[in-house]
Design an enzyme around this catalytic site. Structure first.
Site, PDB file in Angstrom:
ATOM      1  N   GLN A 292       0.830  -1.205   0.000  1.00 41.45           N
ATOM      2  CA  GLN A 292       0.000   0.000   0.000  1.00 41.45           C
ATOM      3  C   GLN A 292       0.863   1.253   0.000  1.00 41.45           C
ATOM      4  O   GLN A 292       1.930   1.285   0.619  1.00 41.45           O
ATOM      5  CB  GLN A 292      -0.913  -0.012   1.227  1.00 41.45           C
ATOM      6  CG  GLN A 292      -2.221   0.703   1.012  1.00 41.45           C
ATOM      7  CD  GLN A 292      -3.279   0.281   2.022  1.00 41.45           C
ATOM      8  OE1 GLN A 292      -3.315  -0.856   2.451  1.00 41.45           O
ATOM      9  NE2 GLN A 292      -4.137   1.201   2.401  1.00 41.45           N
TER      10      GLN A 292
ATOM     11  N   SER B  40       3.724  -6.679   2.630  1.00 44.26           N
ATOM     12  CA  SER B  40       2.388  -6.635   3.237  1.00 44.26           C
ATOM     13  C   SER B  40       1.339  -7.184   2.266  1.00 44.26           C
ATOM     14  O   SER B  40       1.375  -8.370   1.930  1.00 44.26           O
ATOM     15  CB  SER B  40       2.066  -5.219   3.720  1.00 44.26           C
ATOM     16  OG  SER B  40       0.926  -5.209   4.547  1.00 44.26           O
ATOM     17  N   LEU B  41       0.420  -6.346   1.745  1.00 44.09           N
ATOM     18  CA  LEU B  41      -0.586  -6.883   0.816  1.00 44.09           C
ATOM     19  C   LEU B  41       0.078  -7.482  -0.423  1.00 44.09           C
ATOM     20  O   LEU B  41      -0.494  -8.359  -1.085  1.00 44.09           O
ATOM     21  CB  LEU B  41      -1.585  -5.791   0.400  1.00 44.09           C
ATOM     22  CG  LEU B  41      -1.185  -4.838  -0.727  1.00 44.09           C
ATOM     23  CD1 LEU B  41      -1.593  -5.392  -2.092  1.00 44.09           C
ATOM     24  CD2 LEU B  41      -1.791  -3.475  -0.520  1.00 44.09           C
TER      25      LEU B  41
ATOM     26  N   ARG C 277      -9.705  -7.942   3.767  1.00 42.54           N
ATOM     27  CA  ARG C 277      -8.548  -7.551   4.578  1.00 42.54           C
ATOM     28  C   ARG C 277      -8.518  -6.037   4.770  1.00 42.54           C
ATOM     29  O   ARG C 277      -8.297  -5.534   5.874  1.00 42.54           O
ATOM     30  CB  ARG C 277      -7.268  -8.032   3.892  1.00 42.54           C
ATOM     31  CG  ARG C 277      -5.962  -7.776   4.640  1.00 42.54           C
ATOM     32  CD  ARG C 277      -4.818  -8.375   3.833  1.00 42.54           C
ATOM     33  NE  ARG C 277      -3.507  -8.239   4.465  1.00 42.54           N
ATOM     34  CZ  ARG C 277      -2.684  -7.226   4.326  1.00 42.54           C
ATOM     35  NH1 ARG C 277      -3.043  -6.197   3.543  1.00 42.54           N
ATOM     36  NH2 ARG C 277      -1.507  -7.206   4.936  1.00 42.54           N
TER      37      ARG C 277
ATOM     38  N   HIS D 129       0.054  -3.665  11.197  1.00 43.56           N
ATOM     39  CA  HIS D 129       1.155  -4.539  11.623  1.00 43.56           C
ATOM     40  C   HIS D 129       1.579  -4.323  13.072  1.00 43.56           C
ATOM     41  O   HIS D 129       2.766  -4.221  13.382  1.00 43.56           O
ATOM     42  CB  HIS D 129       2.346  -4.404  10.667  1.00 43.56           C
ATOM     43  CG  HIS D 129       2.021  -4.827   9.265  1.00 43.56           C
ATOM     44  ND1 HIS D 129       1.775  -6.143   8.937  1.00 43.56           N
ATOM     45  CD2 HIS D 129       1.842  -4.119   8.131  1.00 43.56           C
ATOM     46  CE1 HIS D 129       1.481  -6.224   7.649  1.00 43.56           C
ATOM     47  NE2 HIS D 129       1.492  -5.005   7.142  1.00 43.56           N
TER      48      HIS D 129
ATOM     49  N   GLN E 141       0.577 -12.280   9.695  1.00 43.79           N
ATOM     50  CA  GLN E 141       1.116 -11.070   9.072  1.00 43.79           C
ATOM     51  C   GLN E 141       0.328  -9.819   9.455  1.00 43.79           C
ATOM     52  O   GLN E 141       0.869  -8.717   9.485  1.00 43.79           O
ATOM     53  CB  GLN E 141       1.099 -11.268   7.546  1.00 43.79           C
ATOM     54  CG  GLN E 141       1.716 -10.166   6.733  1.00 43.79           C
ATOM     55  CD  GLN E 141       0.846  -9.806   5.540  1.00 43.79           C
ATOM     56  OE1 GLN E 141      -0.291  -9.373   5.698  1.00 43.79           O
ATOM     57  NE2 GLN E 141       1.394  -9.992   4.350  1.00 43.79           N
TER      58      GLN E 141
END
Length: 313
Positions: free
Chosen positions: A10, A93-94, A118, A202, A251
């Protein structure tokens, strides 16, 4: 030359991303069509013609970035460069979902729906204004951990993204993160800045989102990826579907160990990193982690042509 395909997270989103890929490659256009159908929304119209504020909403940005990465991947495949041209895949991440989709572990439609869930779950986990994130530049991970521990004072403050040797992002309660910014400056950070994000990603505050994703992931088939994934959580290769499922859940609250992930790929012999999708943020991180690495960005039709030429030699 051993190669890895890496996929952005992102923050890389821009209006118009992936459009020329869709115009140049029918297989890339089909990616956006399939994602639109999976979500029951013309996400492609938002990506190409919408407002950046709407695209940046977490629930939109996450599937949109994955779709753009997969459009680039399909364009590469149309030119004869398949997933087995890489020794590993990894994503920030994503981007881990993009990597898994590229490697055939997730279907495109499942990845789109998971990322929509998500995004919504991460946004809903913490009321707006309660959490925050900040980038600390010029301090290593150990120094940032000490700053975070001192700043916490009963709040959650944690290292969220260990991006490269000079950049660690912290996440947690807003007051604690603000204290950490002041402490980081006192500890010698070159810069310490609050980030314009909508939630504290996170860290432990994301636990409600982790629980929501555990439920969503339980209903989705995950196959063995064609090449190993370097996991954000473990900074090590993983191919077992059940382990991948557990790590995708972990995660959400766990740190993105990007510096260690890149180093693990370098230690395994990777010399060339292709950033597949929007932006160039990961390429900059790779260079700072391992200066001799060769990096290449694959986000537009011209990049596909250049990549194909680079493999002929």
């Amino acid at each position: 030359m051993s190669r890895a395909f890496i996929f952005p997270g992102q923050g890389a989103q821009t209006i118009g991303m992936g459009r020329d890929l869709a115009e140049a490659y029918p297989a890339a256009r089909a990616v956006f069509d399939e994602v639109d159908e999976a979500l029951g929304q013309k996400l492609s119209s938002l990506i190409w013609e919408g407002e950046i504020e709407t695209l940046t909403l977490t629930e939109n940005a996450q599937p949109a970035l994955m779709a753009t990465s997969m459009a680039a991947m399909r364009a590469l495949e149309a030119e004869g460069i398949a997933i087995d041209a890489a020794a590993f895949v990894a994503g920030h991440s994503l981007g881990e979902y993009s990597a898994l989709t590229a490697a055939g572990a997730l279907t495109l439609a499942d990845a789109a729906r998971l990322l929509r869930k998500r995004g919504r779950a991460m946004q809903a986990a913490v009321p707006v204004g309660v959490g925050a994130m900040a980038a600390l530049l010029g301090l290593d991970l150990d120094a940032v951990r000490k700053v975070a521990a001192e700043a916490a004072q009963g709040d959650v403050v944690a290292a969220a993204n260990d991006n490269d040797p000079g950049q660690v992002v912290i996440s947690g309660h807003k007051a604690g993160v603000e204290r950490a910014v002041d402490l980081a400056k006192a500890a010698g950070a070159k810069r310490a800045v609050m980030l314009p994000v909508s939630a504290p990603f996170h860290c432990a505050l994301m636990q409600p989102a982790a629980e929501a994703m555990a439920q969503a992931l339980a209903d989705v088939q995950i196959k063995t990826p064609a090449v190993p994934l370097i996991s954000n959580v473990e900074a090590a290769p993983v191919s077992d579907p059940d382990q991948i499922r557990a790590l995708l859940e972990a995660q959400i609250c766990g740190a993105v160990r990007w510096r260690e992930s890149v180093q693990a790929m370098v230690d395994a012999g990777v010399e060339e990193f292709w950033e597949i999708g929007a932006g160039k943020a990961l390429s900059g991180m790779v260079r700072r982690i391992h200066r001799p690495a060769t990096v290449r960005n694959i986000g537009a039709a011209a990049d596909i042509t250049a990549a194909v030429e680079s493999t002929k030699g």
